[in-house]
Scaffold this motif. Structure first.
Motif, PDB file in Angstrom:
ATOM      1  N   ALA A 170       9.592 -19.534  62.650  1.00  0.00           N
ATOM      2  CA  ALA A 170      10.314 -20.575  61.909  1.00  0.00           C
ATOM      3  C   ALA A 170       9.975 -20.530  60.427  1.00  0.00           C
ATOM      4  CB  ALA A 170       9.986 -21.954  62.491  1.00  0.00           C
ATOM      5  N   LEU A 171       8.699 -20.282  60.108  1.00  0.00           N
ATOM      6  CA  LEU A 171       8.297 -20.203  58.704  1.00  0.00           C
ATOM      7  C   LEU A 171       8.924 -18.990  58.028  1.00  0.00           C
ATOM      8  CD1 LEU A 171       6.625 -21.333  56.371  1.00  0.00           C
ATOM      9  CD2 LEU A 171       4.686 -19.983  57.195  1.00  0.00           C
ATOM     10  N   THR A 180      15.528 -18.377  53.899  1.00  0.00           N
ATOM     11  CA  THR A 180      16.498 -19.349  53.383  1.00  0.00           C
ATOM     12  C   THR A 180      16.123 -19.770  51.970  1.00  0.00           C
ATOM     13  OG1 THR A 180      16.951 -20.176  55.611  1.00  0.00           O
ATOM     14  CG2 THR A 180      17.527 -21.617  53.766  1.00  0.00           C
ATOM     15  N   TYR A 181      14.838 -19.988  51.747  1.00  0.00           N
ATOM     16  CA  TYR A 181      14.343 -20.377  50.419  1.00  0.00           C
ATOM     17  C   TYR A 181      14.627 -19.276  49.395  1.00  0.00           C
ATOM     18  CZ  TYR A 181      10.853 -21.655  46.839  1.00  0.00           C
ATOM     19  OH  TYR A 181      10.227 -21.975  45.659  1.00  0.00           O
ATOM     20  N   ASP A 223       0.419 -26.984  58.766  1.00  0.00           N
ATOM     21  CA  ASP A 223       1.658 -27.579  58.259  1.00  0.00           C
ATOM     22  C   ASP A 223       1.310 -28.909  57.593  1.00  0.00           C
ATOM     23  OD1 ASP A 223       4.094 -28.721  57.762  1.00  0.00           O
ATOM     24  OD2 ASP A 223       4.909 -28.410  59.775  1.00  0.00           O
ATOM     25  N   TYR A 234       4.626 -21.265  50.805  1.00  0.00           N
ATOM     26  CA  TYR A 234       4.975 -19.850  50.843  1.00  0.00           C
ATOM     27  C   TYR A 234       3.867 -18.959  50.296  1.00  0.00           C
ATOM     28  CZ  TYR A 234       9.474 -22.050  51.622  1.00  0.00           C
ATOM     29  OH  TYR A 234      10.484 -22.841  52.112  1.00  0.00           O
ATOM     30  N   GLU A 255      12.522 -19.881  57.388  1.00  0.00           N
ATOM     31  CA  GLU A 255      12.582 -20.841  56.284  1.00  0.00           C
ATOM     32  C   GLU A 255      12.350 -20.149  54.946  1.00  0.00           C
ATOM     33  OE1 GLU A 255      10.423 -25.032  54.935  1.00  0.00           O
ATOM     34  OE2 GLU A 255      10.161 -24.249  56.958  1.00  0.00           O
ATOM     35  N   THR A 256      11.451 -19.170  54.943  1.00  0.00           N
ATOM     36  CA  THR A 256      11.184 -18.412  53.718  1.00  0.00           C
ATOM     37  C   THR A 256      12.421 -17.644  53.270  1.00  0.00           C
ATOM     38  OG1 THR A 256       8.858 -18.159  54.361  1.00  0.00           O
ATOM     39  CG2 THR A 256       9.687 -16.688  52.664  1.00  0.00           C
ATOM     40  N   TYR A 292       2.351 -24.300  61.341  1.00  0.00           N
ATOM     41  CA  TYR A 292       3.660 -23.674  61.219  1.00  0.00           C
ATOM     42  C   TYR A 292       3.873 -22.704  62.368  1.00  0.00           C
ATOM     43  CZ  TYR A 292       3.996 -25.350  56.399  1.00  0.00           C
ATOM     44  OH  TYR A 292       4.064 -26.139  55.281  1.00  0.00           O
TER      45      TYR A 292
END
Length: 311
Positions: free
Chosen positions: A148-149, A155-156, A283, A293, A152-153, A144
Motif C-alpha cells: 500500500a505504501l 500516486t504521490y 504509520d 516517503y 501511495e508513493t 504501513y
C-alpha cells in the motif's frame, strides 16, 4: 557622604555580598537559556527520522557510527536522525511504548525469531502491540503495509513527474515547497525561498530515484515482504460473531542483506544470525505528511550498505 571606594570597603562588600552577586548572575544565565530555548526552532516529529531496534538485538561494529553515516542521506526536510536500541523484556517494552505514545519513531528492526518454545517473536510482539483493528475495513493500523505504501508513493510521484521515469513537471516543485515549507523559519527571504525551491526539486528527484531503486530490489528478489497473521472478531449480516483471519504485509525481510550483522544480529542456537531480521515502518498518520516517503531513502541506504548485489 564619603562614597569613595577603598580596598577596605571593597573587601567588606565582597565578603558579605558575593553570594548575592553569584545568585543574580546564575538567575540571569538561566533566564537567557530559557529564552533562547523557547525561541529556538525545534524539529517537528516529521523533521526527525528515528530508527529503533527491538527485542534485545545485538549491536554490530557499525552501530556506534550509524547516525553519522545516515546524516546527509535524507532530504532537507529531515533535520535530525536518531537511533535507539530497546532491550528485551518489560523495560524495553515500556520504553518503546512511551516513545510511541508521542508518535516518535519511523523505522524499527526486529527479529521474527525466538528460542522460546511457543513464544512470540519480537516481530509478532510489535505487530500485536501496535495494531488497532478497524473491523469494517479489516485493516490493522500502526504500521504501513508495504504494498500500500508503494502504491501511495507512485500516486504521490505522479503529481510531480511526467511518468515515474519522466521529467519533473514545471512549477510543481514551487507548489510543493510553498505547501510544505511556506512558513518554515529557514526560508524567510526571497533568496532563501529560492534556495528552498531548489532543495525541494532535489528532494523530489531523490525520492523518485530512491523509490525506483527499492522497487527494483523487490522485483529482483533482493527484498521480500513479511506478512503478519492474526484475526479479529466481526459480525455477519445476521449478527453472528465470527473470527475473521487477517494478514498484512507490513514487514520487509532483511535476510538477503548479508552484511547486516555489522549493524544488528541475534543469536540462534548460540550462533550469530540475521536470517529473520525484519524492518517495519511506523504509520504516524498525517503528522508526518510527505516525510513518510523518506522511508525509501533509509531502505536504499541499507541495501547499498549491506546487500552485496547493490553495493
Amino acid at each position: 557622604m564619603d562614597a569613595k571606594i577603598t580596598k577596605q570597603r571593597l573587601g567588606v562588600f565582597l565578603s558579605y555580598d558575593w553570594l548575592k552577586i553569584l545568585g543574580v548572575i546564575a538567575v540571569a544565565v538561566a533566564a537567557l537559556y530559557v529564552l533562547f530555548t523557547m525561541i529556538a526552532t525545534r524539529p517537528t516529529i516529521a523533521q526527525v527520522y528515528t530508527v529503533y531496534s527491538y527485542g534485545g538485538l545485538k549491536i554490530g561494529g557499525d552501530t556506534n557510527n550509524f547516525i553519522d553515516r545516515l546524516e546527509g542521506k535524507f532530504s532537507f526536510d529531515i533535520l535530525e536522525v536518531e537511533m535507539q536500541n530497546f532491550e528485551e523484556g518489560m523495560m524495553g517494552e515500556q520504553a518503546l511504548a512511551a516513545r510511541r505514545g508521542m508518535l516518535e519513531g519511523d523505522a524499527v528492526i526486529a527479529a521474527d525469531y525466538t528460542e522460546e518454545e511457543d513464544g512470540a517473536t519480537a516481530f509478532a510482539q510489535l505487530c500485536s502491540g501496535y495494531e488497532r483493528y478497524n473491523i469494517e475495513q479489516g485493516k490493522a493500523e500502526g504500521f504501513y503495509e508495504i504494498p500500500a505504501l508503494m502504491a501511495e508513493t507512485e500516486t504521490y510521484l505522479s503529481e510531480f513527474f511526467d511518468g515515474l521515469e519522466g521529467e519533473l513537471i514545471g512549477g510543481k516543485a514551487e507548489e510543493s515547497f510553498e505547501r510544505k515549507n511556506g512558513k518554515d523559519k529557514r526560508f524567510k527571504t526571497a533568496a532563501q525561498k529560492e534556495t528552498g525551491v531548489a532543495l525541494e526539486r532535489e528532494r523530489l528527484i531523490a525520492l523518485r530515484d530512491n523509490y525506483l531503486f527499492v522497487k527494483a530490489a523487490f522485483e529482483d528478489g533482493s527484498l521480500e515482504t513479511v506478512a503478519y497473521h492474526s484475526s479479529f472478531w466481526g459480525q455477519t449480516e445476521d449478527g453472528t460473531e465470527v473470527e475473521v483471519p487477517y494478514e498484512a504485509e507490513i514487514g520487509v525481510s532483511l535476510k538477503k542483506l548479508t552484511g547486516i550483522s555489522d549493524l544488528f544480529y541475534y543469536f540462534s542456537g548460540g550462533d550469530k544470525d540475521t536470517e529473520k531480521l525484519v524492518l517495519l515502518f511506523f504509520d504516524n498518520g498525517y503528522r508526518v505528511e510527505d516525510a513518510k516517503y523518506e522511508n525509501w531513502t533509509f531502505l536504499r541506504y541499507l541495501l547499498e550498505s549491506y546487500a552485496p548485489a547493490h553495493s
